[in-house]
Design a protein around this motif. Structure first.
Motif, mmCIF file in Angstrom:
data_model
loop_
_atom_site.group_PDB
_atom_site.id
_atom_site.type_symbol
_atom_site.label_atom_id
_atom_site.label_comp_id
_atom_site.label_asym_id
_atom_site.label_seq_id
_atom_site.Cartn_x
_atom_site.Cartn_y
_atom_site.Cartn_z
ATOM 1 N N PHE A 1 0.383 9.733 9.483
ATOM 2 C CA PHE A 1 1.109 10.745 8.722
ATOM 3 C C PHE A 1 2.505 10.948 9.319
ATOM 4 O O PHE A 1 3.502 11.011 8.601
ATOM 5 N N HIS A 2 2.563 11.087 10.638
ATOM 6 C CA HIS A 2 3.832 11.243 11.336
ATOM 7 C C HIS A 2 3.892 10.248 12.487
ATOM 8 O O HIS A 2 2.966 10.171 13.289
ATOM 9 N N LYS B 1 0.833 -1.211 0.000
ATOM 10 C CA LYS B 1 0.000 0.000 0.000
ATOM 11 C C LYS B 1 0.866 1.258 0.000
ATOM 12 O O LYS B 1 0.533 2.247 -0.669
ATOM 13 N N MET B 2 1.965 1.216 0.748
ATOM 14 C CA MET B 2 2.843 2.380 0.785
ATOM 15 C C MET B 2 3.518 2.618 -0.572
ATOM 16 O O MET B 2 3.700 3.767 -0.992
ATOM 17 N N ARG B 3 3.887 1.545 -1.258
ATOM 18 C CA ARG B 3 4.463 1.717 -2.595
ATOM 19 C C ARG B 3 3.486 2.456 -3.508
ATOM 20 O O ARG B 3 3.882 3.336 -4.282
ATOM 21 N N LYS B 4 2.218 2.112 -3.384
ATOM 22 C CA LYS B 4 1.212 2.717 -4.255
ATOM 23 C C LYS B 4 0.975 4.180 -3.895
ATOM 24 O O LYS B 4 0.956 5.052 -4.775
ATOM 25 N N ASN C 1 -5.613 4.098 3.219
ATOM 26 C CA ASN C 1 -5.243 4.311 4.627
ATOM 27 C C ASN C 1 -3.733 4.410 4.856
ATOM 28 O O ASN C 1 -3.252 4.177 5.965
ATOM 29 N N CYS C 2 -2.979 4.785 3.820
ATOM 30 C CA CYS C 2 -1.541 4.997 3.958
ATOM 31 C C CYS C 2 -1.159 6.335 3.328
ATOM 32 O O CYS C 2 -1.685 6.721 2.284
ATOM 33 N N HIS C 3 -0.211 7.017 3.978
ATOM 34 C CA HIS C 3 0.269 8.318 3.513
ATOM 35 C C HIS C 3 1.566 8.150 2.723
ATOM 36 O O HIS C 3 2.506 7.488 3.187
#
Length: 311
Positions: A233-234, A71-74, A160-162
Motif C-alpha cells: 500500500f505504501h 495488474k496495477m493498471r487494472k 495483490n496490487c493496490h
C-alpha cells in the motif's frame, strides 16, 4: 491514502479564533458505525487479520515488471471508476457513512478489497474529509450540507496490487472561494504530473506544486506525502508536495507512485484529533486534495487512475 511525514503534532498550537469565517466547519466527529466483514471469496491483505504499523518509505524504489504493471493498471482503473461513480451520490443530505457503504459495495462487486479497511487500525473502507478536515476523515453519521466540499479517497486491493486515487467534490452550491480552491488544487496536480518522466529528480514534483500554489495564492499542507505503491500500500519513494532539498533520487521507467497534494485557503497548519486519524486545519480553513497514481514509462508518465469516462 496519504502517508504522514515525521511531525510532532504536540508542537502545533491550536488557534481558537480564526481570522476568517469559514463555511460549515467540522469541529468533532459524528457517530461511527461498526466496520464491515469482507466476504470470504475476496483476497485480503495481511493486515485484515494482523495489526500492522505504518510502512517505511525509505529505501530502494521498486521497478515494476510488465506483469506488475498490468495488474496495477487494472486495480487503478477499478478505483478510478468507482471514484467517478461517487458523482451520482454526493449531494446535500447524504452522510459520509452512506458514501462509505456505497463505495464498499462497489469495491466488493469488483471482487476487490477496500485497502484502507483495518490498515493500521483504520475502521472504514474509505477516507472522507470534509471542508476543514485535511485528510483521513473517518466516515460517520454527519450529513453533507449545501456548500460543503468533500475529498473521497479510494484505494482497492486487486490481484495483490493496490490502486489509489482521490478527488474533492463540490456539494450543492459552493461559494466562489471554495470552487477556486478545488479548481486550482486539481490544476496544480496536473502541473506536477506533467514534469514526470525518466531522469527527473523527485524534488521537481514539489517545486512544480509550490510554484503553482504560490501563483494561486494558496498554501500547501506540508505534513502529508505521496508514496510508492504496488503490492504494498505504501512503499518508497516519498513524494513531497512542496519545494524541498530531500535527496530521494530520480524517476526511472517502471516506477509507480502517487501524487496527492493538499491545498489550503488558510495557513496550512494542521492538528490531529483524538481518534488519531482525522486531521483538520488549525485555523478552520478549508482544504482540497486530488490524487492520481502514475507510472513512469519510456519518455513521460502514464496516469493509471484515469476513469473510463475521461478517456
Amino acid at each position: 491514502m496519504l502517508s504522514l511525514r515525521k511531525i510532532n503534532f504536540n508542537s502545533i498550537k491550536t488557534i481558537k479564533n480564526s481570522i476568517r469565517t469559514f463555511i460549515n466547519v467540522i469541529y468533532e466527529p459524528g457517530e461511527v458505525e461498526s466496520s464491515y466483514v469482507v466476504p470470504d471469496h475476496i483476497i485480503k491483505p495481511s493486515y485484515y487479520t494482523e495489526i500492522n504499523k505504518p510502512a517505511n518509505l525509505i529505501g530502494k524504489i521498486n521497478i515494476n515488471n510488465e506483469d506488475q504493471i498490468k495488474k496495477m493498471r487494472k486495480s487503478c482503473k477499478i478505483a478510478a471508476n468507482i471514484l467517478e461513480k461517487c458523482h451520482e451520490i454526493v449531494k446535500p443530505g447524504i452522510s459520509t457513512h452512506e458514501i462509505d457503504r456505497f463505495v464498499f459495495n462497489e469495491i466488493i462487486k469488483q471482487n476487490c478489497y477496500p485497502s484502507p479497511l483495518y490498515y493500521c487500525g483504520f475502521p472504514k473502507a474509505i477516507c472522507t474529509s470534509v471542508n476543514n478536515v485535511a485528510c483521513h476523515g473517518i466516515p460517520d453519521s454527519r450529513k453533507l450540507m449545501d456548500g460543503d466540499i468533500i475529498n473521497i479517497d479510494i484505494t482497492v486491493f486487486h490481484e495483490n496490487c493496490h490502486g489509489d486515487c482521490s478527488k474533492t467534490f463540490l456539494v450543492g452550491k459552493v461559494d466562489d472561494n471554495g470552487r477556486y480552491l478545488v479548481y486550482h488544487n486539481d490544476k496544480g496536480l496536473y502541473e506536477a504530473i506533467k514534469i514526470c518522466r525518466p531522469g527527473v529528480d523527485f524534488r521537481e514534483i514539489g517545486k512544480a506544486l509550490q510554484a503553482y500554489a504560490n501563483r494561486a495564492e494558496l498554501n500547501i499542507v506540508q505534513d502529508f506525502i505521496g508514496h510508492g505503491i504496488g503490492e504494498e500500500f505504501h512503499c518508497p519513494p516519498e513524494i513531497y508536495h512542496f519545494e524541498n532539498d530531500y535527496e530521494i533520487g530520480t524517476m526511472e521507467k517502471g516506477m509507480i507512485f502517487t501524487i496527492e497534494p493538499i491545498f489550503s485557503e488558510g495557513a496550512g497548519e494542521i492538528e490531529l484529533w483524538e481518534d488519531e486519524w482525522t486531521v483538520s486545519t488549525v485555523d478552520n480553513s478549508r482544504t482540497s486534495q486530488h490524487e492520481h497514481t502514475v507510472l513512469i514509462n519510456d519518455d513521460s508518465c502514464e496516469i493509471l487512475t484515469m476513469p473510463d469516462s475521461s478517456n
